[in-house]
Design a protein around this motif. Structure first.
Motif, PDB file in Angstrom:
ATOM      1  N   VAL A  83       0.825  -1.194   0.000  1.00  0.00           N
ATOM      2  CA  VAL A  83       0.000   0.000   0.000  1.00  0.00           C
ATOM      3  C   VAL A  83       0.867   1.254   0.000  1.00  0.00           C
ATOM      4  O   VAL A  83       0.550   2.249  -0.659  1.00  0.00           O
ATOM      5  CB  VAL A  83      -0.943  -0.008   1.219  1.00  0.00           C
ATOM      6  CG1 VAL A  83      -1.826   1.227   1.235  1.00  0.00           C
ATOM      7  CG2 VAL A  83      -1.803  -1.265   1.217  1.00  0.00           C
ATOM      8  N   ALA A  84       2.004   1.213   0.715  1.00  0.00           N
ATOM      9  CA  ALA A  84       2.910   2.365   0.747  1.00  0.00           C
ATOM     10  C   ALA A  84       3.486   2.648  -0.635  1.00  0.00           C
ATOM     11  O   ALA A  84       3.621   3.811  -1.033  1.00  0.00           O
ATOM     12  CB  ALA A  84       4.029   2.114   1.750  1.00  0.00           C
ATOM     13  N   CYS A  85       3.805   1.600  -1.375  1.00  0.00           N
ATOM     14  CA  CYS A  85       4.333   1.794  -2.729  1.00  0.00           C
ATOM     15  C   CYS A  85       3.298   2.453  -3.636  1.00  0.00           C
ATOM     16  O   CYS A  85       3.640   3.282  -4.486  1.00  0.00           O
ATOM     17  CB  CYS A  85       4.763   0.453  -3.321  1.00  0.00           C
ATOM     18  SG  CYS A  85       6.245  -0.252  -2.585  1.00  0.00           S
ATOM     19  N   ALA A  86       2.029   2.072  -3.459  1.00  0.00           N
ATOM     20  CA  ALA A  86       0.971   2.659  -4.286  1.00  0.00           C
ATOM     21  C   ALA A  86       0.746   4.127  -3.958  1.00  0.00           C
ATOM     22  O   ALA A  86       0.128   4.844  -4.750  1.00  0.00           O
ATOM     23  CB  ALA A  86      -0.328   1.879  -4.105  1.00  0.00           C
ATOM     24  N   GLY A  87       1.246   4.590  -2.827  1.00  0.00           N
ATOM     25  CA  GLY A  87       1.050   5.979  -2.442  1.00  0.00           C
ATOM     26  C   GLY A  87       2.226   6.874  -2.738  1.00  0.00           C
ATOM     27  O   GLY A  87       2.205   8.055  -2.384  1.00  0.00           O
ATOM     28  N   VAL A  88       3.265   6.359  -3.402  1.00  0.00           N
ATOM     29  CA  VAL A  88       4.446   7.171  -3.699  1.00  0.00           C
ATOM     30  C   VAL A  88       4.119   8.249  -4.721  1.00  0.00           C
ATOM     31  O   VAL A  88       4.384   9.434  -4.517  1.00  0.00           O
ATOM     32  CB  VAL A  88       5.608   6.282  -4.180  1.00  0.00           C
ATOM     33  CG1 VAL A  88       6.766   7.135  -4.685  1.00  0.00           C
ATOM     34  CG2 VAL A  88       6.081   5.368  -3.061  1.00  0.00           C
ATOM     35  N   CYS A  89       3.561   7.849  -5.836  1.00  0.00           N
ATOM     36  CA  CYS A  89       3.199   8.801  -6.898  1.00  0.00           C
ATOM     37  C   CYS A  89       2.217   8.130  -7.838  1.00  0.00           C
ATOM     38  O   CYS A  89       1.901   6.945  -7.696  1.00  0.00           O
ATOM     39  CB  CYS A  89       4.440   9.289  -7.655  1.00  0.00           C
ATOM     40  SG  CYS A  89       5.273   7.993  -8.603  1.00  0.00           S
ATOM     41  N   ARG A  90       1.735   8.889  -8.808  1.00  0.00           N
ATOM     42  CA  ARG A  90       0.739   8.356  -9.740  1.00  0.00           C
ATOM     43  C   ARG A  90       1.292   7.181 -10.549  1.00  0.00           C
ATOM     44  O   ARG A  90       0.603   6.183 -10.782  1.00  0.00           O
ATOM     45  CB  ARG A  90       0.263   9.458 -10.683  1.00  0.00           C
ATOM     46  CG  ARG A  90      -0.862   9.010 -11.627  1.00  0.00           C
ATOM     47  CD  ARG A  90      -1.161  10.104 -12.635  1.00  0.00           C
ATOM     48  NE  ARG A  90      -1.649  11.299 -11.967  1.00  0.00           N
ATOM     49  CZ  ARG A  90      -2.939  11.521 -11.708  1.00  0.00           C
ATOM     50  NH1 ARG A  90      -3.843  10.626 -12.037  1.00  0.00           N
ATOM     51  NH2 ARG A  90      -3.309  12.634 -11.124  1.00  0.00           N
ATOM     52  N   ASN A  91       2.552   7.286 -10.983  1.00  0.00           N
ATOM     53  CA  ASN A  91       3.151   6.237 -11.784  1.00  0.00           C
ATOM     54  C   ASN A  91       3.233   4.930 -10.999  1.00  0.00           C
ATOM     55  O   ASN A  91       2.869   3.859 -11.497  1.00  0.00           O
ATOM     56  CB  ASN A  91       4.548   6.661 -12.241  1.00  0.00           C
ATOM     57  CG  ASN A  91       5.151   5.681 -13.235  1.00  0.00           C
ATOM     58  OD1 ASN A  91       4.422   4.980 -13.941  1.00  0.00           O
ATOM     59  ND2 ASN A  91       6.459   5.614 -13.282  1.00  0.00           N
ATOM     60  N   TRP A  92       3.712   5.006  -9.764  1.00  0.00           N
ATOM     61  CA  TRP A  92       3.803   3.811  -8.931  1.00  0.00           C
ATOM     62  C   TRP A  92       2.413   3.241  -8.650  1.00  0.00           C
ATOM     63  O   TRP A  92       2.231   2.021  -8.631  1.00  0.00           O
ATOM     64  CB  TRP A  92       4.507   4.154  -7.615  1.00  0.00           C
ATOM     65  CG  TRP A  92       5.991   4.340  -7.733  1.00  0.00           C
ATOM     66  CD1 TRP A  92       6.649   5.030  -8.694  1.00  0.00           C
ATOM     67  CD2 TRP A  92       6.994   3.827  -6.851  1.00  0.00           C
ATOM     68  NE1 TRP A  92       8.004   5.005  -8.466  1.00  0.00           N
ATOM     69  CE2 TRP A  92       8.239   4.277  -7.332  1.00  0.00           C
ATOM     70  CE3 TRP A  92       6.954   3.076  -5.679  1.00  0.00           C
ATOM     71  CZ2 TRP A  92       9.440   3.953  -6.702  1.00  0.00           C
ATOM     72  CZ3 TRP A  92       8.140   2.764  -5.040  1.00  0.00           C
ATOM     73  CH2 TRP A  92       9.374   3.193  -5.553  1.00  0.00           C
ATOM     74  N   ARG A  93       1.451   4.112  -8.423  1.00  0.00           N
ATOM     75  CA  ARG A  93       0.102   3.667  -8.108  1.00  0.00           C
ATOM     76  C   ARG A  93      -0.512   2.896  -9.277  1.00  0.00           C
ATOM     77  O   ARG A  93      -1.151   1.859  -9.080  1.00  0.00           O
ATOM     78  CB  ARG A  93      -0.784   4.847  -7.729  1.00  0.00           C
ATOM     79  CG  ARG A  93      -2.214   4.465  -7.409  1.00  0.00           C
ATOM     80  CD  ARG A  93      -2.938   5.551  -6.641  1.00  0.00           C
ATOM     81  NE  ARG A  93      -2.969   6.816  -7.347  1.00  0.00           N
ATOM     82  CZ  ARG A  93      -2.225   7.870  -7.024  1.00  0.00           C
ATOM     83  NH1 ARG A  93      -1.366   7.790  -6.027  1.00  0.00           N
ATOM     84  NH2 ARG A  93      -2.322   8.998  -7.695  1.00  0.00           N
ATOM     85  N   GLU A  94      -0.334   3.400 -10.494  1.00  0.00           N
ATOM     86  CA  GLU A  94      -0.904   2.719 -11.658  1.00  0.00           C
ATOM     87  C   GLU A  94      -0.282   1.343 -11.852  1.00  0.00           C
ATOM     88  O   GLU A  94      -0.966   0.381 -12.205  1.00  0.00           O
ATOM     89  CB  GLU A  94      -0.702   3.578 -12.912  1.00  0.00           C
ATOM     90  CG  GLU A  94      -1.490   4.880 -12.906  1.00  0.00           C
ATOM     91  CD  GLU A  94      -2.982   4.651 -12.783  1.00  0.00           C
ATOM     92  OE1 GLU A  94      -3.467   3.648 -13.338  1.00  0.00           O
ATOM     93  OE2 GLU A  94      -3.654   5.470 -12.131  1.00  0.00           O
ATOM     94  N   ILE A  95       1.028   1.244 -11.610  1.00  0.00           N
ATOM     95  CA  ILE A  95       1.698  -0.057 -11.757  1.00  0.00           C
ATOM     96  C   ILE A  95       1.212  -1.029 -10.683  1.00  0.00           C
ATOM     97  O   ILE A  95       0.928  -2.204 -10.961  1.00  0.00           O
ATOM     98  CB  ILE A  95       3.227   0.111 -11.684  1.00  0.00           C
ATOM     99  CG1 ILE A  95       3.725   0.938 -12.877  1.00  0.00           C
ATOM    100  CG2 ILE A  95       3.925  -1.248 -11.660  1.00  0.00           C
ATOM    101  CD1 ILE A  95       5.217   1.207 -12.857  1.00  0.00           C
ATOM    102  N   SER A 287      -7.531  10.441  -4.459  1.00  0.00           N
ATOM    103  CA  SER A 287      -7.623  10.318  -3.019  1.00  0.00           C
ATOM    104  C   SER A 287      -8.974   9.743  -2.650  1.00  0.00           C
ATOM    105  O   SER A 287      -9.883   9.689  -3.461  1.00  0.00           O
ATOM    106  CB  SER A 287      -7.437  11.679  -2.335  1.00  0.00           C
ATOM    107  OG  SER A 287      -8.465  12.563  -2.732  1.00  0.00           O
ATOM    108  N   PHE A 288      -9.094   9.314  -1.408  1.00  0.00           N
ATOM    109  CA  PHE A 288     -10.375   8.788  -0.943  1.00  0.00           C
ATOM    110  C   PHE A 288     -11.373   9.935  -0.854  1.00  0.00           C
ATOM    111  O   PHE A 288     -10.986  11.063  -0.625  1.00  0.00           O
ATOM    112  CB  PHE A 288     -10.176   8.118   0.417  1.00  0.00           C
ATOM    113  CG  PHE A 288     -11.293   7.181   0.751  1.00  0.00           C
ATOM    114  CD1 PHE A 288     -12.287   7.566   1.633  1.00  0.00           C
ATOM    115  CD2 PHE A 288     -11.349   5.937   0.164  1.00  0.00           C
ATOM    116  CE1 PHE A 288     -13.321   6.709   1.928  1.00  0.00           C
ATOM    117  CE2 PHE A 288     -12.388   5.083   0.462  1.00  0.00           C
ATOM    118  CZ  PHE A 288     -13.374   5.466   1.346  1.00  0.00           C
ATOM    119  N   PRO A 289     -12.666   9.668  -1.055  1.00  0.00           N
ATOM    120  CA  PRO A 289     -13.647  10.756  -1.090  1.00  0.00           C
ATOM    121  C   PRO A 289     -13.598  11.613   0.155  1.00  0.00           C
ATOM    122  O   PRO A 289     -13.605  11.115   1.269  1.00  0.00           O
ATOM    123  CB  PRO A 289     -14.983  10.023  -1.207  1.00  0.00           C
ATOM    124  CG  PRO A 289     -14.707   8.619  -0.832  1.00  0.00           C
ATOM    125  CD  PRO A 289     -13.301   8.365  -1.219  1.00  0.00           C
TER     126      PRO A 289
END
Length: 406
Positions: A83-95, A287-289
């Motif tokens: 989950v921390a990796c998905a929150g680094v940036c948009r690129n990491w989140r999409e991957i 982000s979450f609503p």
């Protein structure tokens, strides 16, 4: 290099670069006020992440690193690194969204949306519920060990609200803010006056591909901000639960039936597919609503069907598995495979109701089981095609005292 050292390296780089950018932007170290004003107007903000070495990492290498992290962190709490990796940036989140599979395929709960997705097909996902009698609150945890000795990973919370004509269970992603005005509100369970019939409402359509939202004529304002049209302003019924009345007053186990309005009956057949939500619907996709969902009679959708049930397809019906009477123990018994240790009228197992002409043995696969293991601790194990949210709501219906059914 370990993942922990990578995060520490990133934190050090981003921190030093951010500090440098902050100092230059606001003119720290300048000799005069006028010179500082000139520097402020001429320099643009510095993006620390773009200046770090991680921004220049080849996409193939980045994907390989993230895949290794996802594969190595299979259980909580280590899975928080995913989950921390998905929150680094948009690129990491999409991957990470591409790498992390749904619970149906991986058997893992990763992101909050996983709680709205069907469970694994081949095994039961083991969870447990803790009840707080003082404030009528229930907490759902992901636990792989004995429920009484495992703190587990928090998943959902529900608070009981008694009303003159019904009882509501408000379900939230936040254990500290369980209310309909919260931005983490995801649904509710509502009972009738007798507590024999329940309806599960989702805060958004069960299938994001079908977003039939009734639009209110008046402008809806929340904290002086207009709600985005993409925010569903209504409750969507996804299941109906009914307990059979015991008109003769004979002592025996409860009989219950669940009509899963959002799941087609053929989803449990080979090749069947259950609706799967892929994201929370809100105005800001990053982000979450942040805007609460306020609902009124003018915006409520009471008879909504989406996805594969928009036609005339039959819905999936779950019934409780009939227990057997044990002559020696003089009680009703079910095989919970060691997951239930205390006898209670609340204990149940749900299986798919057999279709006409179908073999009853093929439908004896337990989809949801719920049972008592302590004074205020209960196990909840579920699997495909229902989600953790739906399973939790069904289990909440068992907590009410039902004099007419027992």
């Amino acid at each position: 290099m370990s993942f922990k050292s990578i995060l520490q390296d990133m934190k050090g780089e981003l921190g030093s670069i951010s500090r440098k950018g902050f100092d230059v932007k606001f003119g720290y170290g300048m000799r005069s006020r006028s010179q500082r004003v000139v520097q402020d107007s001429s320099l643009a903000p510095v993006d620390a992440f773009k200046q770090s070495c991680w921004a220049n990492m080849p996409p193939e290498l980045l994907r390989d690193v993230l895949m290794r992290i996802e594969a190595s962190e299979s259980t909580w709490p280590p899975r928080k690194n995913v989950v921390a990796c998905a929150g680094v940036c948009r690129n990491w989140r999409e991957i990470m969204k591409e790498i992390v599979k749904t619970p149906e395929l991986s058997g893992k709960l990763s992101f909050p949306i996983s709680l709205k997705q069907p469970g694994p097909r081949d095994s039961l996902l083991q969870c447990y519920i803790k009840r707080n009698r003082s404030n009528q609150t229930y907490y759902l945890y992901l636990g792989l060990n004995q429920a009484s000795n495992d703190d587990g990973k928090f998943l959902l919370a529900a608070r009981r609200c008694r009303r003159p004509t019904c009882t509501d269970y408000i379900i939230s992603l936040n254990c500290d803010d369980v209310s309909r005005g919260s931005s983490t509100y995801i649904g509710k369970l509502r009972s009738n006056f007798l507590g024999t019939k329940f309806t599960i409402y989702d805060a958004q359509p069960p299938n994001s591909a079908a977003q039939a939202v009734t639009k209110c004529r008046s402008t809806r304002l929340v904290s002086m901000k207009q709600v985005s049209p993409r925010v569903p302003a209504g409750n969507y019924p996804v299941a109906h639960i009914s307990y059979e009345l015991n008109v003769l007053g004979s002592r025996g186990p409860r009989r219950m039936q669940c009509a899963m309005d959002a799941i087609p009956a053929n989803s449990i057949q080979p090749g069947g597919v259950a609706p799967t939500q892929t994201e929370f619907l809100h105005s800001n996709l990053d982000s979450f609503p942040s805007l609460p969902f306020f609902r009124s009679k003018s915006t409520r959708v009471e008879n909504f069907h989406s996805g594969p049930l928009s036609g005339n397809k039959e819905v999936l019906v779950l019934r409780n598995k009939a227990p057997r009477w044990h002559e020696q123990l003089q009680c009703w018994c079910l095989n919970f495979n060691g997951r239930v240790t205390v006898a209670s009228v609340k204990n149940f197992q749900l299986v798919a109701s057999p279709e006409d002409g179908a073999d009853r043995q093929e439908n004896e696969n337990v989809i949801l089981q719920f049972g008592k293991v302590g004074k205020d601790v209960f196990t909840m194990d579920y699997q495909y095609p229902i989600s953790a949210f739906q399973a939790f709501a069904i289990c909440l219906s068992s907590f009410d005292t039902k004099i007419a059914c027992e």
